[in-house]
Structure formats: structure tokens, C-alpha cells
Design a protein around this motif. Structure first.
Motif, short mmCIF file in Angstrom:
data_model
loop_
_atom_site.label_atom_id
_atom_site.label_comp_id
_atom_site.label_asym_id
_atom_site.label_seq_id
_atom_site.Cartn_x
_atom_site.Cartn_y
_atom_site.Cartn_z
N SER A 15 -0.71 -17.19 12.94
CA SER A 15 -0.52 -17.30 11.50
C SER A 15 -1.55 -18.27 10.92
O SER A 15 -1.73 -19.39 11.42
CB SER A 15 0.90 -17.80 11.20
N HIS A 16 -2.23 -17.82 9.87
CA HIS A 16 -3.31 -18.62 9.29
C HIS A 16 -3.01 -19.05 7.85
O HIS A 16 -3.35 -20.16 7.45
CB HIS A 16 -4.61 -17.82 9.33
N GLN A 17 -2.37 -18.13 7.06
CA GLN A 17 -2.13 -18.47 5.65
C GLN A 17 -1.06 -17.56 5.07
O GLN A 17 -1.03 -16.36 5.34
CB GLN A 17 -3.44 -18.31 4.85
N ALA A 18 -0.14 -18.16 4.30
CA ALA A 18 0.80 -17.39 3.49
C ALA A 18 0.16 -17.20 2.12
O ALA A 18 -0.15 -18.17 1.43
CB ALA A 18 2.13 -18.10 3.37
N LEU A 19 -0.03 -15.94 1.76
CA LEU A 19 -0.83 -15.67 0.56
C LEU A 19 0.00 -15.51 -0.71
O LEU A 19 -0.29 -16.11 -1.74
CB LEU A 19 -1.66 -14.39 0.77
N THR A 70 -15.29 -23.44 2.65
CA THR A 70 -14.99 -24.84 2.97
C THR A 70 -13.56 -25.00 3.46
O THR A 70 -13.29 -25.73 4.43
CB THR A 70 -15.23 -25.73 1.74
N GLN A 71 -12.62 -24.31 2.81
CA GLN A 71 -11.23 -24.40 3.22
C GLN A 71 -10.86 -23.40 4.30
O GLN A 71 -9.81 -23.51 4.93
CB GLN A 71 -10.31 -24.18 2.01
N LYS A 72 -11.73 -22.39 4.48
CA LYS A 72 -11.45 -21.28 5.39
C LYS A 72 -10.10 -20.64 5.08
O LYS A 72 -9.29 -20.36 5.96
CB LYS A 72 -11.50 -21.74 6.85
#
Length: 524
Positions: free
Chosen positions: A342-346, A383-385
Motif C-alpha cells: 500500500s502506497h497511498q489512499a487517494l 518530490t513527494q512520490k
């Protein structure tokens, strides 16, 4: 012996009379006129010419030595194949002033000696392609006085007239209006738009499906289909010999809505999204030639998946899952070493329905469509990836599916709507503007795709057949092109397979249909 009389031969007088009769017979035979050649009742014939009026067909019982044939006021309208093959020495053929409307493709076969051909003053609107090819030594051709329709069917004639040594009297177009009274010899070939296309049914897969994803693995072409009806993600393999899709393998998936193949570092993975029972990632083991479960996808984060999108940013692999539940969130996962994490909740709480990844101008973007709000555009921050919300597509209050395409330098969005018209929007630099509205009540799926320089849009509906549109470059709009007998499609998928260009239409209510894109030359 004395009683018998000796037999006596004919006397001198009788012999003289016999000789005289034989001489007279020779004299009569020598003066007999030559036998008249055959000639039909409707014709006047000499040994090498025939002139026929009111004939009901091309006369068959003519002398084979005829070199000149004239037909006037014939009582038939079609010249059939091989009509003159019984007259191989024919040099002059006059068929003018009749009512001929049709000529067979091989009507003049066998006339290798023909030098003069007159088809003037008939009712011919078109001529079979290469009808004059067998006439090797044709010197003169007369086609005047016909009502030629100068469409694609006479393009070959324009080409032939430009290169032939045959003398041809000027002929003129009767139609279409833009060519009326134009000399056929002067028509520019570029004015003939004779290449068209068609989508023809190629293969029927006898099961419903809700997603279709083609992929290449180890130089072979495959297709992954989500089939909740048979509780599986079905993998089909393209057979290059039989030129068909064949069964290859199945991954258990009782409520599959999407099966997304990904090839990462030469390894094949399939993300299996399900409505119930959790979602999983499977790995293909080439040693055992089987799919094995690699990992689960967090069921608290992904509750009701509706779409999957896989992509690569700066060398890293990601996939995003659109979640359509009230409590779930559209989420982003990233590949790291031996699994996806898991990388990001959009986009939580918005009943998202579709995702579209756009990598243009070096700025990766993810567009999320929703049934409860306008589509949202996210842009990747290096920058934030992570993806950062950039704005909304305010022209559309809700959308079931979102896709994009480029035409020239312009970028477009296609958005389907279940209630209301689907929309085509163009990016104007700072915002989108509406270009076109397409009637599409009940639409859950649409897909723009490019085949050999031609751009199409497939637009489905739960209440009517699927419409195929073609992009008009001049008008910068889609125009209706073809209707396909596909009901309730849940996706459209373009798949090149060797020299076959295929369009797949997975259907929720019926069979999955495979159409082939074919190019048709109307001048042939």
C-alpha cells in the motif's frame, strides 16, 4: 452342254450411256454453289460479318470465321461472361444503341484479336474492374452516351485511361452531382475516397465477462478475462497457427470484477479484484506452470473494487484500485522487491467507478471517475512520490468511465454516463471544454482506440446495441460509423494479434464477442 447358253456382257450401247451419265453428274457437281454459312433469323451474314437486329441473346450459331459483329436494338440487357468466346477471330464488335445495363466480369474473355469495341449509347452506369484487360490489341473504344456513375467502381477506369494506348472517345460522368458533366479522363484520382473499414464478427467466446486485458509474456500473446459467472479469471492464449483464442488456464475467483496482468522484471502477476471474499495477487510459476497466490489485498482498504489500472512511473511499478463502496477508498499500491505494498489512499468515500492513467508532457496524471461527483484529476509529485489532487472536470457531474486519447497536439477525455449524454472534452491549456455530446442512456463502458491511423470510439449501453464512432479529423468530432450487436458490455478492449486487429466486447448479459477490423477497397 449343248442346251446351255453362254452369259453375255453389256453391249456397247449400254456402256456408252453409263459413261455419258457419269460425265453429266460430274458437270452438275462442279457447277453446285458453295454451302451458305449458318445465320440466325435475326441476322444478316456473310462469310466473315454478321449484322443482327432485335436478337434475344448473343447469337451462338454464327460462323467461327466471323471477324465483325454488330448488335442493334438487342432484346436483352446483360452481356454475360464468355458471351463471345465462340468467335475467337472477332476484330470488330459494335454493341452501340442498345439497352445494356450490365456486363459480366469476363464478358470479353477469349477475344485476343479484337481491335474495335463500341459500347456507346447504352444504359451502363458502371463497368467491371479490368473488363478490358484481355483485349491485348484493342485500338479503339467508344463508351459515349452512357450514364456513368463516377464513384469508386470506376476509379480503375480512370487509372486505365491514364495508361492505355487505346484510343478512347471522351466520356462524361452522369453522377454523382459533384462530378456531373466532368470528363472521366480528367478526374483526379485523389478525389476517390475508396478505402473504408468494417468490424466483422471473428470469434465468439461462449460466456459472459466483465473485463478483458491483453498482455504479452515470454513472446506469447494472452488475454485475461474476469468471469464471475464461472468463478474465475480465465487466461486465454492466442494461437498464431489457428488464429484463434484458446483456453490456457484459470485462477479461482468467485466474484471477479477485474483481472489485471502485470509483467514485472520478467515475472507475471495477476491482480484479482473481487466484490466479495477479498482481492488477491497471483504469481505465475514457470517451473510448475501454475498460478499461485502471492498475497492478499487489504480488505479494509479495498471493499468493493470496480476497476484496476497498472502503470510505471520513474521506473517503479504501481497499480491503483477504484473502490465503489461507501466506506472504501481508491488506493495506490507499489511494487517493492517481492510484493505490492500500500502506497497511498487517494479518494475515499466517493463511490469511484473507473481510473485512467495519463502520461503526457512528462507529467503523470491519474483521473478518477465517480458516480457521486465530478471526475478528479491527480498529478504525480516527484518530490513527494505521491499523487496530488489538481482539480475536477466540472463539465460532467458524474461519470461511469473515463478514457483519454490524443489527436494531433490536442488531448481529449471521453466520459460515459448512465443517465445523460456521454461527453467528449478537449484540454484547452487551463481547463477542459466540451466538444461533443453522444446519446448513451445506460452506458457503463466506452473506449477510444487507434487502428492503422484510424481512430474509433466504442460506446456501450445496457438498453441498446453498441455504437462505433469514427473520428473526423476535419470536423474534430466523432461520427457514427457502425452498430455492433453487443448488449450490456462492461468493457471494450483493442488487441492486435499478428495481422489481425481485434476488438473484444465482454458482455455482462451474453457471450463475449471478438470483432476483427477489416479494410475494404470499394474500387475493387
Amino acid at each position: 452342254m449343248a442346251g446351255l447358253r453362254a452369259r453375255r456382257g453389256p453391249g456397247p450401247g449400254l456402256l456408252a450411256l453409263s459413261a455419258l451419265g457419269f460425265c453429266l453428274m460430274l458437270q452438275v457437281s462442279a457447277k453446285r454453289p458453295p454451302k451458305t454459312p449458318p445465320c440466325p433469323p435475326s441476322c444478316s451474314c456473310t462469310r466473315d460479318t454478321a449484322f443482327c437486329v432485335d436478337s434475344k441473346a448473343v447469337p451462338r450459331n454464327l460462323p467461327s470465321e466471323v471477324i465483325s459483329l454488330t448488335l442493334v436494338n438487342a432484346a436483352f440487357s446483360e452481356i454475360q461472361d464468355g458471351a463471345f468466346s465462340h468467335l475467337p477471330l472477332l476484330q470488330f464488335l459494335l454493341l452501340n444503341s442498345n439497352k445494356f445495363t450490365l456486363i459480366g466480369d469476363n464478358a470479353f474473355t477469349g477475344l485476343s484479336h479484337l481491335q474495335y469495341l463500341s459500347l456507346a449509347n447504352n444504359n451502363l452506369q458502371t463497368l467491371p474492374r479490368d473488363i478490358f484487360r484481355p483485349l491485348d490489341i484493342l485500338n479503339d473504344l467508344d463508351l459515349r452516351g452512357n450514364s456513368l456513375n463516377c464513384d469508386c467502381k470506376v476509379k480503375w477506369l480512370v487509372e486505365w485511361l491514364a495508361h492505355t494506348n487505346t484510343t478512347v472517345a471522351p466520356i462524361y460522368c452522369a453522377s454523382p452531382p459533384r462530378f456531373q458533366e466532368h470528363k472521366v479522363q480528367d478526374l483526379p484520382l485523389r478525389e476517390f475516397d475508396c478505402i473504408t473499414t468494417d468490424f466483422v464478427l471473428y470469434q465468439t467466446l461462449s460466456f459472459p465477462a466483465v473485463s478483458a486485458e491483453p498482455f504479452l509474456y515470454s513472446s506469447d500473446l494472452y488475454l485475461a478475462l474476469a468471469q464471475p459467472g464461472v468463478s474465475a479469471c480465465t487466461i486465454l492464449k492466442w494461437d498464431y497457427v489457428e488464429r484463434q483464442l484458446r483456453d490456457y488456464d484459470r485462477i479461482p475467483a468467485p466474484s471477479a470484477v477485474h483481472c489485471k496482468p502485470m509483467v514485472v522484471d520478467s515475472q507475471l502477476y495477476v491482480v484479482v479484484a473481487q466484490l466479495f471474499g477479498g482481492s488477491y495477487i497471483y504469481h505465475w510459476d514457470p517451473n510448475t506452470t501454475r498460478f499461485t497466490k502471492l498475497q492478499d489485498i487489504d480488505p479494509q482498504r479495498v471493499r468493493k473494487p470496480n476497476d484496476l489500472e497498472a502503470f510505471r512511473i520513474d521506473g517503479d511499478w504501481y497499480f491503483a484500485v477504484a473502490d465503489s463502496s461507501k466506506a472504501g477508498a481508491t488506493s495506490l499500491y507499489r511494487w517493492h522487491q517481492n510484493g505490492f505494498y500500500s502506497h497511498q489512499a487517494l479518494h475515499p468515500w466517493h463511490r469511484d467507478t473507473d481510473l485512467e492513467f495519463v502520461d503526457g508532457e512528462g507529467k503523470p496524471r491519474l483521473i478518477v471517475s465517480s458516480s457521486s461527483q465530478a471526475p478528479v484529476i491527480y498529478q504525480w509529485s516527484r518530490t513527494q512520490k505521491q499523487f496530488v489532487a489538481q482539480g475536477e472536470v466540472t463539465q460532467v457531474p458524474d461519470a461511469q468511465a473515463v478514457k483519454h486519447f490524443r489527436a494531433g497536439r490536442d488531448s481529449y477525455l471521453c466520459l460515459s454516463r448512465y443517465i445523460g449524454d456521454s461527453k467528449i472534452l478537449r484540454w484547452e491549456g487551463t481547463r477542459f471544454s466540451e466538444v461533443q455530446a453522444l446519446p448513451s442512456r445506460g452506458s457503463l463502458a466506452l473506449q477510444p482506440f487507434l487502428v492503422g491511423g484510424r481512430r474509433y470510439l466504442a460506446l456501450g449501453s445496457d438498453f441498446s446495441f453498441t455504437q462505433i464512432y469514427q473520428w473526423d479529423e476535419g470536423r474534430q468530432k466523432f461520427v457514427r460509423f457502425q452498430e455492433l450487436a453487443v448488449q450490456a458490455p462492461r468493457a471494450f478492449c483493442y488487441m492486435p494479434a499478428g495481422d489481425a486487429q481485434l476488438l473484444l466486447a465482454p458482455s455482462f448479459k451474453g457471450q463475449t464477442l471478438v470483432y476483427r477490423h477489416v479494410v475494404v477497397d470499394l474500387s475493387a
